[in-house]
Scaffold this motif. Structure first.
Motif, PDB file in Angstrom:
ATOM      1  N   THR A   1      -0.116  27.676   5.726  1.00  0.00           N
ATOM      2  CA  THR A   1      -0.851  28.740   6.405  1.00  0.00           C
ATOM      3  C   THR A   1      -2.162  28.246   7.000  1.00  0.00           C
ATOM      4  O   THR A   1      -2.511  28.593   8.131  1.00  0.00           O
ATOM      5  CB  THR A   1      -1.129  29.893   5.422  1.00  0.00           C
ATOM      6  OG1 THR A   1       0.123  30.396   4.933  1.00  0.00           O
ATOM      7  CG2 THR A   1      -1.878  31.015   6.110  1.00  0.00           C
TER       8      THR A   1
ATOM      9  N   ARG B   1      -3.269  28.393  10.958  1.00  0.00           N
ATOM     10  CA  ARG B   1      -4.460  29.082  11.466  1.00  0.00           C
ATOM     11  C   ARG B   1      -5.296  28.164  12.349  1.00  0.00           C
ATOM     12  O   ARG B   1      -5.823  28.591  13.379  1.00  0.00           O
ATOM     13  CB  ARG B   1      -5.293  29.616  10.293  1.00  0.00           C
ATOM     14  CG  ARG B   1      -4.655  30.819   9.603  1.00  0.00           C
ATOM     15  CD  ARG B   1      -5.412  31.216   8.368  1.00  0.00           C
ATOM     16  NE  ARG B   1      -4.821  32.400   7.754  1.00  0.00           N
ATOM     17  CZ  ARG B   1      -5.036  32.779   6.507  1.00  0.00           C
ATOM     18  NH1 ARG B   1      -5.848  32.057   5.720  1.00  0.00           N
ATOM     19  NH2 ARG B   1      -4.470  33.871   6.017  1.00  0.00           N
TER      20      ARG B   1
ATOM     21  N   GLN C   1      -3.517  27.885  15.601  1.00  0.00           N
ATOM     22  CA  GLN C   1      -3.644  29.112  16.380  1.00  0.00           C
ATOM     23  C   GLN C   1      -5.000  29.176  17.072  1.00  0.00           C
ATOM     24  O   GLN C   1      -5.088  29.542  18.251  1.00  0.00           O
ATOM     25  CB  GLN C   1      -3.455  30.329  15.473  1.00  0.00           C
ATOM     26  CG  GLN C   1      -3.537  31.656  16.216  1.00  0.00           C
ATOM     27  CD  GLN C   1      -3.078  32.815  15.366  1.00  0.00           C
ATOM     28  OE1 GLN C   1      -2.003  33.353  15.532  1.00  0.00           O
ATOM     29  NE2 GLN C   1      -3.921  33.190  14.407  1.00  0.00           N
ATOM     30  N   ARG C   2      -6.065  28.812  16.349  1.00  0.00           N
ATOM     31  CA  ARG C   2      -7.399  28.825  16.956  1.00  0.00           C
ATOM     32  C   ARG C   2      -7.496  27.829  18.105  1.00  0.00           C
ATOM     33  O   ARG C   2      -8.221  28.053  19.076  1.00  0.00           O
ATOM     34  CB  ARG C   2      -8.463  28.525  15.890  1.00  0.00           C
ATOM     35  CG  ARG C   2      -8.758  29.696  14.969  1.00  0.00           C
ATOM     36  CD  ARG C   2     -10.068  29.503  14.229  1.00  0.00           C
ATOM     37  NE  ARG C   2      -9.992  28.434  13.254  1.00  0.00           N
ATOM     38  CZ  ARG C   2      -9.641  28.604  11.979  1.00  0.00           C
ATOM     39  NH1 ARG C   2      -9.319  29.815  11.534  1.00  0.00           N
ATOM     40  NH2 ARG C   2      -9.604  27.586  11.142  1.00  0.00           N
TER      41      ARG C   2
ATOM     42  N   TRP D   1       1.550  35.943  13.054  1.00  0.00           N
ATOM     43  CA  TRP D   1       1.692  34.951  14.121  1.00  0.00           C
ATOM     44  C   TRP D   1       2.268  35.574  15.391  1.00  0.00           C
ATOM     45  O   TRP D   1       3.266  35.140  15.945  1.00  0.00           O
ATOM     46  CB  TRP D   1       2.544  33.765  13.653  1.00  0.00           C
ATOM     47  CG  TRP D   1       2.156  33.257  12.306  1.00  0.00           C
ATOM     48  CD1 TRP D   1       2.921  33.246  11.181  1.00  0.00           C
ATOM     49  CD2 TRP D   1       0.884  32.707  11.917  1.00  0.00           C
ATOM     50  NE1 TRP D   1       2.227  32.727  10.125  1.00  0.00           N
ATOM     51  CE2 TRP D   1       0.968  32.387  10.543  1.00  0.00           C
ATOM     52  CE3 TRP D   1      -0.314  32.471  12.603  1.00  0.00           C
ATOM     53  CZ2 TRP D   1      -0.109  31.839   9.844  1.00  0.00           C
ATOM     54  CZ3 TRP D   1      -1.378  31.925  11.898  1.00  0.00           C
ATOM     55  CH2 TRP D   1      -1.270  31.608  10.544  1.00  0.00           C
TER      56      TRP D   1
END
Length: 263
Positions: free
Chosen positions: A3, A7, A10-11, A213
């Motif tokens: 996870t 993250r 994703q950023r 997501w």
């Protein structure tokens, strides 16, 4: 994929490419030598199997598809709908034909499939000649006319859509189903609640859809969790609920099955 790493990706706006690279790695780890199944139909390449089933394992791809087709047949049968009396059926989110392949040899219904993965659709067109296959975008519309189908099923499809996309596809599938026709869906329900964090679980318990997501909607990484209240309310809007079967999706273990009739 952990996870925390997800993250960070994703950023950095790299989540989609990273997940595709992960799928490619999974496919490359698959045993060599693509084969033909016992039914004489080729097994899709490992890359396509991973995108559809989350694993390149050909045995699970075939068995999961067989169980999915069996679940479709059985839940419709319990509602008094026999497949040999159905005129037309759509596999929405067909991928590379994991379930569709099991309808080969049927005189009825006329089978179609649609998916946004162009490579998967191309494979289906080349290898599953008994059915019609079309591509679609991540958002509607479909390449079919109003009321084109008696039955539409979408197994482990709404499980990977945002709320906006899920409701848009609900409406689009309703459009292509004839009056009195049926829509069969599978969703992540109560069985998956333990995978949620405290805030997510609280929202789930309030009857809210929980989606993780969202930026990679349409892939196996994007995960939507549907509480029963949401399924019977928002997701079923415009339909009559014929059956709700917790963990009834045999080919997609522990997913709930929802059978709807177009009003």
């Amino acid at each position: 994929m952990k996870t925390g790493i997800l993250r960070l990706l994703q950023r950095a706006r790299l989540l989609g490419p990273a997940f595709r690279a992960y799928e490619t790695l999974q496919a490359r780890r698959a045993p060599g030598g693509e084969r033909t199944a016992a039914d004489g139909v080729p097994v899709p390449p490992a890359q396509l199997r991973v995108r559809v089933a989350g694993t390149a394992d050909p045995a699970w791809f075939l068995e999961g598809g067989r169980l999915g087709a069996e679940a479709v047949r059985e839940v419709l049968g319990r509602a008094g709908v026999r497949l040999d009396e159905v005129g037309s059926m759509l596999d929405f989110g067909c991928g590379c034909g994991r379930v569709t392949r099991w309808w080969a040899g049927l005189e009825r219904p006329a089978v179609s499939g649609s998916d946004h993965d162009t490579a998967a659709v191309a494979w289906c067109r080349a290898n599953l000649s008994f059915a019609r296959f079309e591509t679609n975008e991540l958002a509607p519309p479909l390449a079919f006319g109003d009321g084109a189908f008696d039955v539409v099923y979408a197994l482990s499809v709404f499980t990977h859509l945002t709320e906006e996309l899920g409701l848009a596809w609900r409406d689009e599938l309703r459009r292509v189903i004839r009056p009195g026709g049926h829509l069969l869906l599978s969703v992540h329900g109560e069985h998956y609640r333990d995978r949620l964090g405290p805030d997510e679980a609280a929202r789930f318990d309030r009857g809210e859809l929980v989606v993780r997501w969202e930026s990679v909607a349409g892939t196996n990484l994007c995960s939507a969790f549907h509480p029963e209240a949401y399924v019977r309310g928002a997701l079923a809007d415009g339909f009559d609920v014929v059956a709700f079967e917790p963990e009834g999706a045999q080919g997609n273990p522990h997913q709930d099955l929802l059978l709807l009739r177009k009003t």
